[in-house]
Design an enzyme around this catalytic site. Structure first.
Site, PDB file in Angstrom:
ATOM      1  CG  ASP A  19      -7.259   3.911   0.478  1.00 57.76           C
ATOM      2  OD1 ASP A  19      -6.896   2.159  -0.008  1.00 57.76           O
ATOM      3  OD2 ASP A  19      -6.708   3.956   0.747  1.00 57.76           O
ATOM      4  CG  ASP A  49      -2.045   0.782   1.196  1.00 56.94           C
ATOM      5  OD1 ASP A  49      -2.265   1.601  -0.156  1.00 56.94           O
ATOM      6  OD2 ASP A  49      -2.588   1.190   1.837  1.00 56.94           O
ATOM      7  CD  GLU A  87      -0.172   5.008  -3.752  1.00 54.58           C
ATOM      8  OE1 GLU A  87      -0.746   4.272  -4.614  1.00 54.58           O
ATOM      9  OE2 GLU A  87       0.253   5.822  -3.178  1.00 54.58           O
TER      10      GLU A  87
END
Length: 228
Positions: free
Chosen positions: A218, A135, A138
């Site tokens: 999300d 997670d 990025e």
């Protein structure tokens, strides 16, 4: 709670395959560790869940808590494996653990090192039944511009972040998957046929489909998000 959730699915006759653990399972948000109070016997827990044909997935993100007593940070910092600032110092960004450094996964050497971290010998408390969820890759930097890394940060070969931002998450996903591939070659754990890796990633790029699955980020429990 893990045992209660597992038992609850059986009690209500709801089939499931994987039990997921978010960052709260760790020791102070240090990835690849366990909160010994909440998870005193992680190996026994995984074996118990696996006895019913199920797997477990833990979260592992690219930001590493800046703590010299934390083995991942200490070793990576000593090897200079973290992303650097424009002044050539170790970049310090803010994410779930607080002050964090970010592995420079654009470097083949760093990716090779990261892939060594997923054996049961390195990832203490893990078993062959444990898989990974990437997670915030990025990468997310809470105190950075646009909630990400500064564009003039430096990566492998002194390439600026502005030029590799879109592939950073892909490389982290790739390095993690390579780690599970490496673990899967352990004949004592998996036998001669090995094991297929599973690493779920939030960030992705062209070619990610060769590495592992993604999800769409999300979302909320509302109808409009089903249109994504």
């Amino acid at each position: 709670d893990a045992f209660a959730v597992d038992a609850g699915f059986d009690e209500h006759n709801i089939p499931y395959d994987v039990l997921w653990l978010d960052i709260e399972h760790t020791n102070g948000k240090r990835y690849m560790t366990w909160d010994s109070r909440l998870f005193p016997e992680p190996v026994q827990m995984q074996e118990d869940i696996a006895s019913r044909g199920r797997k477990m997935v833990t979260i592992v993100d690219p930001h590493v808590k800046r703590d010299t007593s934390y083995y991942v940070y200490k070793e990576a910092s000593e090897k200079k494996y973290f992303v650097r600032t424009k002044d050539n110092t170790e970049f310090d960004g803010w994410c779930w653990p607080g002050s964090s450094s970010y592995l420079d996964v654009t470097s083949p050497e760093v990716r090779a090192w990261w892939a060594q971290q997923f054996t049961p010998q390195r990832y203490q408390g893990s078993t062959k039944h444990l898989y990974i969820w990437n997670d915030m890759n990025e990468p997310s930097v809470f105190n950075g511009p646009e909630i990400t890394m500064k564009k003039d940060n430096l990566h492998f070969g002194d390439v600026e972040h502005r030029d590799i931002h879109n592939v950073f998450g892909y490389y982290y996903h790739l390095a993690t998957a390579e780690g599970l591939l490496h673990r899967g070659t352990d004949v004592q754990l998996y036998g001669e046929h090995g094991d297929r890796p599973f690493v779920l990633s939030r960030a992705f790029f062209s070619g990610t489909q060769r590495v592992g699955p993604i999800w769409t980020g999300d979302n909320a429990a509302q109808w409009s998000h089903l249109a994504v």
